[in-house]
Design a protein around this motif. Structure first.
Motif, mmCIF file in Angstrom:
data_model
loop_
_atom_site.group_PDB
_atom_site.id
_atom_site.type_symbol
_atom_site.label_atom_id
_atom_site.label_comp_id
_atom_site.label_asym_id
_atom_site.label_seq_id
_atom_site.Cartn_x
_atom_site.Cartn_y
_atom_site.Cartn_z
ATOM 1 N N LEU A 21 -1.740 -28.949 -6.623
ATOM 2 C CA LEU A 21 -1.074 -29.091 -5.334
ATOM 3 C C LEU A 21 -1.696 -28.133 -4.332
ATOM 4 N N GLY A 22 -2.165 -28.670 -3.218
ATOM 5 C CA GLY A 22 -2.817 -27.855 -2.207
ATOM 6 C C GLY A 22 -1.851 -27.264 -1.202
ATOM 7 N N GLY A 23 -2.369 -26.399 -0.357
ATOM 8 C CA GLY A 23 -1.560 -25.741 0.651
ATOM 9 C C GLY A 23 -1.339 -26.616 1.873
ATOM 10 N N ALA A 24 -0.724 -26.046 2.888
ATOM 11 C CA ALA A 24 -0.432 -26.767 4.122
ATOM 12 C C ALA A 24 -1.723 -27.303 4.740
ATOM 13 N N GLY A 25 -1.675 -28.523 5.242
ATOM 14 C CA GLY A 25 -2.830 -29.110 5.899
ATOM 15 C C GLY A 25 -3.898 -29.636 4.973
ATOM 16 N N THR A 26 -3.628 -29.663 3.668
ATOM 17 C CA THR A 26 -4.615 -30.173 2.706
ATOM 18 C C THR A 26 -4.011 -31.322 1.912
ATOM 19 N N VAL A 83 0.237 -28.910 -17.075
ATOM 20 C CA VAL A 83 0.091 -27.580 -16.499
ATOM 21 C C VAL A 83 -0.020 -27.754 -14.996
ATOM 22 N N LEU A 84 0.695 -26.933 -14.248
ATOM 23 C CA LEU A 84 0.720 -27.034 -12.799
ATOM 24 C C LEU A 84 -0.128 -25.945 -12.159
ATOM 25 N N PHE A 85 -0.933 -26.344 -11.162
ATOM 26 C CA PHE A 85 -1.673 -25.379 -10.345
ATOM 27 C C PHE A 85 -1.315 -25.625 -8.885
ATOM 28 N N GLY A 86 -0.935 -24.569 -8.195
ATOM 29 C CA GLY A 86 -0.634 -24.696 -6.776
ATOM 30 C C GLY A 86 -1.276 -23.593 -5.972
ATOM 31 N N HIS A 87 -1.813 -23.973 -4.817
ATOM 32 C CA HIS A 87 -2.413 -22.992 -3.921
ATOM 33 C C HIS A 87 -1.552 -22.848 -2.679
ATOM 34 N N SER A 88 -1.223 -21.607 -2.309
ATOM 35 C CA SER A 88 -0.458 -21.310 -1.112
ATOM 36 C C SER A 88 0.886 -22.049 -1.157
ATOM 37 N N PHE A 89 1.215 -22.853 -0.155
ATOM 38 C CA PHE A 89 2.480 -23.586 -0.181
ATOM 39 C C PHE A 89 2.568 -24.497 -1.404
ATOM 40 N N GLY A 90 1.425 -24.993 -1.861
ATOM 41 C CA GLY A 90 1.414 -25.825 -3.052
ATOM 42 C C GLY A 90 1.908 -25.080 -4.283
ATOM 43 N N ALA A 91 1.749 -23.750 -4.307
ATOM 44 C CA ALA A 91 2.234 -22.958 -5.433
ATOM 45 C C ALA A 91 3.758 -22.934 -5.470
ATOM 46 N N LEU A 92 4.376 -22.891 -4.294
ATOM 47 C CA LEU A 92 5.831 -22.927 -4.247
ATOM 48 C C LEU A 92 6.352 -24.276 -4.747
ATOM 49 N N ILE A 93 5.682 -25.364 -4.347
ATOM 50 C CA ILE A 93 6.068 -26.689 -4.841
ATOM 51 C C ILE A 93 5.889 -26.753 -6.364
ATOM 52 N N ALA A 94 4.748 -26.238 -6.840
ATOM 53 C CA ALA A 94 4.480 -26.262 -8.280
ATOM 54 C C ALA A 94 5.562 -25.511 -9.048
ATOM 55 N N TYR A 95 5.979 -24.376 -8.504
ATOM 56 C CA TYR A 95 7.052 -23.613 -9.149
ATOM 57 C C TYR A 95 8.333 -24.430 -9.219
ATOM 58 N N GLU A 96 8.667 -25.124 -8.128
ATOM 59 C CA GLU A 96 9.891 -25.927 -8.105
ATOM 60 C C GLU A 96 9.813 -27.091 -9.095
ATOM 61 N N VAL A 97 8.640 -27.685 -9.234
ATOM 62 C CA VAL A 97 8.470 -28.745 -10.231
ATOM 63 C C VAL A 97 8.647 -28.167 -11.631
ATOM 64 N N ALA A 98 8.118 -26.968 -11.862
ATOM 65 C CA ALA A 98 8.244 -26.317 -13.171
ATOM 66 C C ALA A 98 9.705 -26.016 -13.502
ATOM 67 N N ARG A 99 10.530 -25.808 -12.496
ATOM 68 C CA ARG A 99 11.965 -25.600 -12.728
ATOM 69 C C ARG A 99 12.649 -26.884 -13.190
ATOM 70 N N ARG A 100 12.094 -28.016 -12.795
ATOM 71 C CA ARG A 100 12.713 -29.304 -13.072
ATOM 72 C C ARG A 100 12.147 -29.993 -14.309
ATOM 73 N N LEU A 101 11.005 -29.542 -14.761
ATOM 74 C CA LEU A 101 10.257 -30.259 -15.794
ATOM 75 C C LEU A 101 9.741 -29.275 -16.832
ATOM 76 N N GLU A 102 9.769 -29.674 -18.085
ATOM 77 C CA GLU A 102 9.189 -28.822 -19.130
ATOM 78 C C GLU A 102 7.671 -28.903 -19.055
#
Length: 243
Positions: A21-26, A83-102
């Motif tokens: 997951l990329g950051g804002a504008g990507t 496995v989730l990888f997120g950059h910048s804002f994408g990292a926050l989204i990745a974290y939220e997905v990790a809360r919802r999914l094993e």
């Protein structure tokens, strides 16, 4: 492939799905070449958020739930571990997905921990002029694109929506994740210092690592090969059990 995942580098012997997951504008093109630098057992799933690239005609999501809920649902299917990888804002989204999914692991890059999002915004105003000046100073967007009036208007709106989601994010420390966490940053990044990244340890109940690669907020572009080498090493441990 779906609207959320239009770019999947299929691998017949995939042992893991690396969801990016990329950051804002990507968009998903941020990760278009990643499969070339990863082992054959890693299948790259590059996420595409509404309002960006192929989904440009869609309205952007206005809340974190509008992003994390459908992404988690898309990933709830038979297949190898995620496995989730997120950059910048994408990292926050990745974290939220990790809360919802094993998931088998979470790699976050260039962002502060979730409970500090609202207090660590890079700008205080969200008018077009301020947002585009911030984009220029971050050196993450081609100056020729920023000179295009139509693109600049789109980018300002995407940045504005992103900041509003971050501003509304709760400033409370939630329960830790059950998967290992890797925090990655570039030297000298004012938006996510080494001290900031170390705070991700609070979110990791199953192991934490931190690495510094290159410099700046957009090290993932300048140091792609080094980043993929670091990711491969952690995927080896998380998925294959290598020491």
């Amino acid at each position: 492939m779906t609207a959320w995942f239009p770019r999947i580098a299929r691998r017949t012997d995939a042992r893991v799905r690396l969801v990016c997951l990329g950051g804002a504008g990507t968009g998903s093109t941020e990760f278009a070449t990643w499969h070339h630098g990863l082992p054959e057992w890693v299948e790259v799933w590059a996420a595409q958020l509404p309002g960006r690239e192929r989904r440009i005609r869609e309205a952007p999501a206005k809340t974190m739930a509008e992003l994390a809920d459908p992404l988690a649902e898309e990933l709830q299917q038979d297949g190898p571990p995620v496995v989730l990888f997120g950059h910048s804002f994408g990292a926050l989204i990745a974290y939220e997905v990790a809360r919802r999914l094993e998931v088998a692991g979470l790699a976050v890059a260039s962002t502060v921990v979730p409970h500090l999002q609202a207090t660590r915004l890079p700008v205080t105003n969200d008018d077009d002029e301020t947002l585009l000046a911030w984009a220029r100073s971050a050196n993450g967007t081609d100056p020729e694109l920023l000179a295009d009036e139509r693109f600049a208007r789109w980018l300002a709106e995407d940045l504005r929506v992103t900041l509003r989601i971050r501003r509304d994010y709760p400033a409370v420390l939630p329960e830790r994740l059950r998967c290992p966490v890797l925090a990655i940053g570039g030297a000298g990044d004012p938006d996510a210092t080494a001290v900031d990244l170390a705070e991700w340890r609070q979110y990791a109940a199953a192991g934490f690592d931190q690495v510094e690669i290159g410099s700046g907020h957009f090290f993932l572009r300048d140091e792609r090969d080094s980043l993929l080498t670091a990711l491969t090493g952690h995927l080896d441990r998380w998925i294959l059990g290598s020491s």
